[in-house]
Design an enzyme around this catalytic site. Structure first.
Site, PDB file in Angstrom:
ATOM      1  N   SER A   1       0.837  -1.184   0.000  1.00 47.94           N
ATOM      2  CA  SER A   1       0.000   0.000   0.000  1.00 47.94           C
ATOM      3  C   SER A   1       0.886   1.254   0.000  1.00 47.94           C
ATOM      4  CB  SER A   1      -0.969  -0.030   1.186  1.00 47.94           C
ATOM      5  OG  SER A   1      -1.985   0.917   1.034  1.00 47.94           O
TER       6      SER A   1
ATOM      7  N   ASP B   1      -8.308  -5.665  -5.760  1.00 44.68           N
ATOM      8  CA  ASP B   1      -7.998  -4.684  -4.724  1.00 44.68           C
ATOM      9  C   ASP B   1      -9.036  -3.559  -4.772  1.00 44.68           C
ATOM     10  OD1 ASP B   1      -6.879  -2.597  -3.205  1.00 44.68           O
ATOM     11  OD2 ASP B   1      -4.841  -3.237  -3.666  1.00 44.68           O
TER      12      ASP B   1
ATOM     13  N   HIS C   1      -7.036  -5.918  -0.980  1.00 45.85           N
ATOM     14  CA  HIS C   1      -5.942  -5.001  -0.718  1.00 45.85           C
ATOM     15  C   HIS C   1      -4.906  -5.599   0.231  1.00 45.85           C
ATOM     16  CE1 HIS C   1      -3.787  -1.300  -0.647  1.00 45.85           C
ATOM     17  NE2 HIS C   1      -3.975  -1.109   0.644  1.00 45.85           N
TER      18      HIS C   1
END
Length: 537
Positions: A189, A408, A446
């Site tokens: 991320s 995601d 994610h």
């Protein structure tokens, strides 16, 4: 303008002569490191910690459970490269057997705290490890610290991670008497953005890097968050409540699940799914099983992604599939209620506190022509890690592995595919193959979660072999020159407990290859799939 003027290359802040003693020097005691003098650095803690349970300091992320650790030397300090900098860092070093390597721990969201669990995990695997709060203390969705603090923004964007890496190496060399032979960084991320920022700006910091779901096109990613909340909230009738997500998921799977030859709730390549939200329009009364016209239009906009008035794409949209789950759309895109999504938190915090310097900024005023130009002019050079020219990283022998879940709901997977393609276009296919790999994970959300296998050793080897562990594969590539190929990923019945048993395994294939079912055998067994190049890819 103040931020742009403040962008200074800090690669020369710490020269080798200034920070590193000669190799083979006598090791120092842990407590003796409290007197260590390094540029812009104040050591606040240098203490030997016995094996057992370590209670992390309380911070913005709340009270943390104790961590199991071997005996180690804990060094904590503050980096102040500017008058407004206050970068807290920690370096943990095994008191016993050290593998001769440094591990850089990344951050998520807007950072604001040190990842003690990441430090402990690296320590248990024999690494010296370094981590930072990136220059501020706050919750991961809180950017109020950035308002009128351009230097803190730069610290968060790239300076803190770089200086922590350099300082961590120096502290390890003083403690052990030898500098780390290899250095690694693995994160996801915003941590994936940090990873790519390191490869692009500071190619000497790390030998091997894993960049997961990188938020590297930061300015346009956060613009996409505002696009999504505009689609859902500009018109109150457009909001898609979470109870309608199961109907969307069922419709997507009905339209596309079997296209890859296996009906398993996973879209192997969701780019091949051309689901039309209009097929879910309510025929009668509104219910959880259908969408109103306003909701269907909002869903179409989210899948399409943001664009400007000329029809130019600002950022990729989301691909259909895996809308459900604790790490799915309810968390990131729609929220449990209006203004309760992470898109809303990140989008409004970024633009109000970093771009427009206005806590009262209203997301409904966002203009995807002028405001995108303003945002890029002020912040692209600070935040975006989109440079495909990794020549210096390659020349130093650096190796990069990227990964991204196809489904995601936080960062569209196509962004990472685009960046990989840009690297290949800039550097050539064969040169790129010598130092970079991309793995796309079907059904993963994610950084984890979703219906697809999501356990593949992205961040640490934990003794696993390279064919089942991405980080082990990276270490072998860096240290022995063997490039990674197929990596087997696992989905456990309970993701938090591998002892719960294996639900399925699948091969992860180096992009652009995909895992194709052989046509016989258990579809939950990776042995019945083969990596092959998809037609037209």
């Amino acid at each position: 303008m103040v931020v742009r003027k403040a962008i200074i290359c800090f690669a020369t802040l710490f020269t080798a002569a200034a920070i590193f003693p000669s190799r083979g020097m006598a090791a120092q005691s842990c407590e003796g490191l409290s007197n260590l003098k390094l540029p812009h650095t104040t050591i606040t803690t240098a203490v030997s910690v016995p094996a057992g349970e370590f209670k992390s300091p309380e911070g913005p992320q709340g009270n943390r459970p104790p961590l199991k650790v071997p005996a180690f030397c804990r060094v904590a300090g503050i980096l102040r490269p500017t008058s407004d900098s206050d970068i807290k860092f920690e370096v943990w070093m095994p008191a016993g057997a050290w593998n001769g390597k440094l591990y850089g721990v990344g951050n998520g969201g807007f950072a604001g705290s040190i990842d003690y669990a990441g430090l402990a995990g690296a320590l248990r695997n024999g690494f010296a490890a370094a981590a930072t709060d990136t220059g501020h203390e706050a919750g991961g969705t809180d950017a109020r610290w950035a308002l009128d603090h351009p230097e803190k923004i730069i610290d968060f964007a790239y300076r803190a991670i770089h200086l922590t890496a350099v300082t961590g190496k120096a502290i390890a060399q003083n403690f052990y008497g030898n500098a780390p032979r290899w250095s690694y960084f693995a994160s996801c991320s915003d941590g994936g953005r940090e990873a790519l920022m390191e490869a692009q700006r500071f190619p000497a910091d790390f030998n091997g890097i894993v960049a997961g779901a990188p938020a590297n096109y930061w300015t346009h990613l956060l613009a996409m968050a505002v696009w999504n909340i505009q689609a859902l909230l500009d018109n109150p009738a457009s909001f898609i409540p979470p109870e309608k997500l199961p109907a969307i998921s069922r419709a997507v799977l009905a339209a596309c699940d079997a296209r890859d030859g296996v009906k398993d709730g996973i879209l192997n390549d969701p780019r091949q799914c051309h689901f039309n939200p209009q097929t879910l329009l309510c025929k009668g009364a509104d219910s959880a099983a259908c969408l109103t016209a306003a909701q269907a239009a909002a869903l179409e906009n989210i899948y399409a992604g943001p664009g400007n008035s000329s029809g130019q794409k600002v950022f990729p949209g989301f691909l259909p599939g895996a809308e459900l789950g604790s790490n799915g759309w309810e968390t990131w895109i729609t929220g449990r209620a209006p203004r309760k999504s992470l898109d809303y938190a990140f989008g409004t915090q970024f633009f109000s506190n970093m771009v427009f310097d206005d806590p009262s900024w209203d997301f409904r005023k966002m203009n995807f022509d002028a405001d995108i130009e303003t945002t890029d002019g002020k912040m692209a050079a600070v935040f975006n890690a989109t440079n495909p020219d990794l020549t210096q990283f390659r020349k130093r022998g650096g190796k990069l592995i990227m990964f991204h879940g196809w489904n995601d709901p936080a960062i569209p997977a196509l962004n990472t595919v685009d960046y990989y393609r840009n690297i290949v276009a800039r550097m050539g296919y064969e040169p790129a193959q010598r130092f970079v790999r991309l793995y796309m994970l079907p059904g993963m959300q994610h950084c984890g979660g979703g219906p697809g296998p999501d356990s593949f050793g992205a961040y640490m080897s934990n003794g696993a072999d390279p064919e089942h562990n991405m980080f082990s594969s990276l270490e072998r590539w860096v240290e022995h020159g063997k490039a990674p190929g197929e990596i087997i990923a696992t989905k456990y019945r309970d993701a938090s407990k591998p002892s719960s048993g294996v639900e399925m395994t699948r091969p992860l294939c180096p992009y652009p290859e995909v895992a194709k079912y052989k046509g016989h055998g258990d579809t939950n067994d990776a042995a019945n799939f083969v990596c092959t190049t998809a037609p037209g890819r």
